[in-house]
Design a protein around this motif. Structure first.
Motif, mmCIF file in Angstrom:
data_model
loop_
_atom_site.group_PDB
_atom_site.id
_atom_site.type_symbol
_atom_site.label_atom_id
_atom_site.label_comp_id
_atom_site.label_asym_id
_atom_site.label_seq_id
_atom_site.Cartn_x
_atom_site.Cartn_y
_atom_site.Cartn_z
ATOM 1 N N SER A 12 -6.196 11.877 1.376
ATOM 2 C CA SER A 12 -6.582 11.675 0.163
ATOM 3 C C SER A 12 -7.003 10.020 -0.167
ATOM 4 N N LEU A 13 -6.343 9.161 0.718
ATOM 5 C CA LEU A 13 -6.856 7.762 0.135
ATOM 6 C C LEU A 13 -7.999 7.266 0.962
ATOM 7 N N SER A 48 0.642 -1.232 -0.075
ATOM 8 C CA SER A 48 0.103 -0.007 -0.007
ATOM 9 C C SER A 48 0.820 1.147 0.098
ATOM 10 N N ILE A 49 0.484 2.352 -0.394
ATOM 11 C CA ILE A 49 1.117 3.591 -0.359
ATOM 12 C C ILE A 49 1.563 3.896 1.017
ATOM 13 N N SER A 50 0.632 3.922 1.942
ATOM 14 C CA SER A 50 1.001 4.001 3.361
ATOM 15 C C SER A 50 2.170 3.361 3.908
ATOM 16 N N LYS A 51 2.204 1.971 3.653
ATOM 17 C CA LYS A 51 3.283 1.262 4.044
ATOM 18 C C LYS A 51 4.635 1.444 3.092
ATOM 19 N N TYR A 52 4.558 1.814 1.862
ATOM 20 C CA TYR A 52 5.638 2.095 1.183
ATOM 21 C C TYR A 52 6.229 3.524 1.880
ATOM 22 N N SER A 54 8.359 6.290 -8.235
ATOM 23 C CA SER A 54 8.674 4.830 -7.887
ATOM 24 C C SER A 54 7.370 4.144 -7.471
ATOM 25 N N LEU A 55 6.028 5.045 -7.625
ATOM 26 C CA LEU A 55 4.893 4.519 -7.241
ATOM 27 C C LEU A 55 4.694 3.652 -8.513
ATOM 28 N N LEU A 109 -8.735 6.574 13.758
ATOM 29 C CA LEU A 109 -8.661 5.703 12.745
ATOM 30 C C LEU A 109 -7.659 6.268 11.810
ATOM 31 N N THR A 110 -6.852 5.114 11.384
ATOM 32 C CA THR A 110 -5.812 5.807 10.755
ATOM 33 C C THR A 110 -6.142 5.585 9.130
ATOM 34 N N SER A 111 -7.208 5.002 8.584
ATOM 35 C CA SER A 111 -7.486 4.837 7.374
ATOM 36 C C SER A 111 -8.911 5.702 6.936
#
Length: 168
Positions: free
Chosen positions: A73-74, A6-10, A40-41, A140-142
């Motif tokens: 934005s996710l 995921s973008i957040s983990k990356y 790099s995404l 809530l983180t997401s």
């Protein structure tokens, strides 16, 4: 970026590396790392890259601000969520705090719901849309979109190969 990442983990992984480099005393231009992250995404995030590039002033953007903007934005599509939810208070222009309760997640963990309201989001084509009845769940983180709630509101949800589309 790994295919299943995921973008957040990356972003967290890259930020860890950047912080290690800074601790070693290296002077880093943050804009350099932001641009590397965007390059790099994987291609499935190309619309996110375009939106960020067109909406941000890179010369004044810190890596922390970049990560925060990215997380706001996710939205994750969840077929098991009963309600739309966000832990980002700043997404709510106003909040009806008389709407309070508790949200139970799939692992039976309960979190307080501190309000409900309509919030605005920007679509892939840069069009502004609104999501109604979004719960504010502090910490809530997401951000979560409930597929069931979208279906109840008359949206059509289609999946084909690895793509999911939502139409009204």
């Amino acid at each position: 970026m790994k295919d299943n990442e995921s973008i957040s983990k990356y972003f967290t992984r890259i930020l860890t590396i950047v912080n290690q480099i800074k601790r070693l005393g290296d002077k880093i231009e943050e804009i350099r790392f932001i641009k590397k992250i965007l390059r790099s995404l994987s291609s499935k995030f190309e619309h996110v890259v375009v939106a960020i590039e067109e909406s941000k002033d890179f010369n004044n953007l810190t890596i922390d601000e970049f990560g925060e903007a990215n997380q706001n934005s996710l939205w994750y599509l969840d077929s098991s969520a009963n309600n739309h939810m966000s832990g980002k208070r700043e997404l709510f222009a106003t909040l009806d705090e008389s709407q309070q309760g508790e949200v139970t997640f799939g692992d039976s963990i309960k979190r307080p719901m501190k309000g409900k309201r309509t919030i605005g989001i920007t679509l892939k084509n840069r069009e502004q849309q609104y999501i109604s009845n979004v719960y504010y769940v502090p910490n809530l983180t997401s951000n979560i979109l409930s597929l069931g709630q979208l279906l109840e509101k008359g949206y059509n949800i289609r999946t084909k190969e690895l793509e999911l589309s939502i139409c009204n």
